[in-house]
Each structure stands twice: as structure tokens, then as C-alpha cells.
Design an enzyme around this catalytic site. Structure first.
Site, PDB file in Angstrom:
ATOM      1  CD  GLU A   1      10.675   3.636   6.356  1.00 42.09           C
ATOM      2  OE1 GLU A   1      10.954   1.877   6.106  1.00 42.09           O
ATOM      3  OE2 GLU A   1      10.281   4.338   5.649  1.00 42.09           O
TER       4      GLU A   1
ATOM      5  CB  ALA B   1       0.075   0.351   3.786  1.00 44.58           C
TER       6      ALA B   1
ATOM      7  CB  CYS C   1      -2.421  -4.996  -5.948  1.00 45.22           C
ATOM      8  SG  CYS C   1      -2.046  -5.209  -7.238  1.00 45.22           S
TER       9      CYS C   1
ATOM     10  CD  GLN D   1      11.143  -1.458   6.955  1.00 40.17           C
ATOM     11  OE1 GLN D   1       9.801  -1.477   8.015  1.00 40.17           O
ATOM     12  NE2 GLN D   1      11.619  -0.471   5.836  1.00 40.17           N
TER      13      GLN D   1
ATOM     14  CG  MET E   1       7.156  -0.248  -0.246  1.00 40.05           C
ATOM     15  SD  MET E   1       8.301   0.248  -1.124  1.00 40.05           S
ATOM     16  CE  MET E   1       8.350   1.202  -0.535  1.00 40.05           C
TER      17      MET E   1
ATOM     18  CB  SER F   1       5.463   7.164   6.985  1.00 40.99           C
ATOM     19  OG  SER F   1       6.300   6.562   6.841  1.00 40.99           O
TER      20      SER F   1
ATOM     21  CB  CYS G   1      -2.487  -9.093  -5.334  1.00 45.73           C
ATOM     22  SG  CYS G   1      -2.366  -9.161  -7.139  1.00 45.73           S
TER      23      CYS G   1
ATOM     24  CG  HIS H   1      -1.120  -8.632 -11.057  1.00 50.31           C
ATOM     25  ND1 HIS H   1      -2.518  -8.185 -10.455  1.00 50.31           N
ATOM     26  CD2 HIS H   1      -1.047  -9.057 -11.862  1.00 50.31           C
ATOM     27  CE1 HIS H   1      -3.407  -9.110 -11.073  1.00 50.31           C
ATOM     28  NE2 HIS H   1      -2.741  -8.925 -12.722  1.00 50.31           N
TER      29      HIS H   1
ATOM     30  CB  CYS I   1      -5.527  -6.511  -9.664  1.00 50.02           C
ATOM     31  SG  CYS I   1      -4.770  -7.340  -7.878  1.00 50.02           S
TER      32      CYS I   1
END
Length: 191
Positions: free
Chosen positions: A87, A13, A144, A89, A11, A16, A181, A184, A146
Site C-alpha cells: 500500500e 494485479a 480489464c 501509495q 487494483m 500483495s 483499461c 472503459h 475487455c
């Protein structure tokens, strides 16, 4: 030769917004496109929407939708230059083969955008089929907290703690999911 593309990521990235940019590029050149999104995503209301505020009207698909037939019918009225699916997936395996036929038989490029894995790290059925048969796989990058590449989607409760069990699909955005990541993600699930 038309190809079937799968642009995948965790999510946040920009899937859309990338789809909408590609659609804009085609339309700016006077080309016809057809956009699709999952009816299951009740937040969409028949639109492809990005977090940065871009949106466009889209056709809705559900598991029983015969996407190939609908695209053929639309193409017979107005020749299509590209089909874009958000979407992805949530496509069924049969629908993935249908969109492959759009590229192979009709000669229209199909650009699919979606999540690779769910909140438990398992492949979605549509993503698994696309990873298996797409002509081109493109990973979009998310970050992420981090600074590492986020590859996982952690589902969280109202308390912000990781949810480890449940249905594969639960619609939500930043209120329900965190892009992390693997390190985490694993720490949150095992913590």
C-alpha cells in the site's frame, strides 16, 4: 548497492501476493525481512493480505511514522536483508525519502508495492514520489474485462455505477473498485 523499487499497477494485479512471494524467497534463504503496510487500510488488521489467501504480519505506518528510525532500530537488533512495503501509495513524500535513505545509507533494498493512480486518474502522493525517485519502476499487469491491460481504478457505488467525486482515499476491494483499461474507465466516467 541497494535499490529502491516501486512495483505499481491498478487494483487486482497481484501486488500483495508478489510482495509476499518476495518475502518468502528471502526468508527461505534464511534472510531477515521487515514488512510494512498502511494503518489506513483497516481491512489489513496489521497484515499484508492477498486476494488469493496469502498473508503475513506487518508493521503499520501512518503519516507521522518515522519509518527510517524504526528500520534502523530493527536493523541494529537483527540485520535486515530487505524491507517490503505494501500500500505504498499511502506513504507521504517524506516517508518515500526515508525509505530511499534505507537503501542509500543503510544499504537495505526496499521493495514498495502500490497503486499508481486513484479513482479519478490522479497520482497518489506516495506513488508520485516513488515514480520520481525510485531506482527501478516495475509495472504489474492487471486485466480489464475487455482483455486489455487495466491501468485505471474505477470507484463504483452499490448500484455499480461510477463515482466521479469524493475523497481520494476510500478503502475497499472488489466491492468498491473495478480495474479497467483507460477506454472503459473513461466511458464509465462519461456515461
Amino acid at each position: 548497492m541497494a535499490k529502491l523499487y516501486f512495483y505499481y499497477s491498478s487494483m487486482n494485479a497481484g501486488k500483495s501476493s508478489s510482495l509476499l512471494q518476495a518475502d518468502f524467497n528471502y526468508r527461505e534463504r534464511g534472510m531477515a525481512t521487515m514488512l510494512w503496510t498502511a494503518e489506513l487500510d483497516t481491512r489489513s488488521e496489521g497484515m499484508v493480505r492477498s486476494r488469493i489467501g496469502l498473508d503475513a504480519r506487518a508493521h503499520l505506518y501512518r503519516p507521522e511514522t518515522q519509518i527510517l528510525d524504526d528500520i534502523r532500530a530493527a536493523h541494529a537488533v537483527t540485520p535486515l536483508d530487505c524491507v517490503l512495503i505494501d500500500e505504498a501509495q499511502f506513504l507521504t513524500e517524506a516517508q518515500v525519502w526515508q525509505v530511499a535513505a534505507v537503501a542509500d545509507e543503510i544499504g537495505i533494498p526496499v521493495l514498495c508495492y502500490g497503486l499508481r493512480t486513484d479513482f479519478q486518474g490522479a497520482l497518489f502522493p506516495g506513488s508520485a514520489a516513488l515514480l520520481g525517485i525510485a531506482d527501478a519502476l516495475v509495472e504489474l499487469k492487471a486485466v480489464c474485462h475487455c482483455g486489455r491491460k487495466a491501468t485505471m481504478n474505477l470507484r463504483v457505488g452499490e448500484d455499480g455505477k461510477a463515482i466521479k467525486e469524493g475523497e481520494q482515499t476510500e478503502i475497499g476491494g472488489n466491492d468498491r473498485y473495478l480495474a479497467l483499461c483507460r477506454k472503459h474507465f473513461s466511458a464509465a466516467l462519461n456515461g
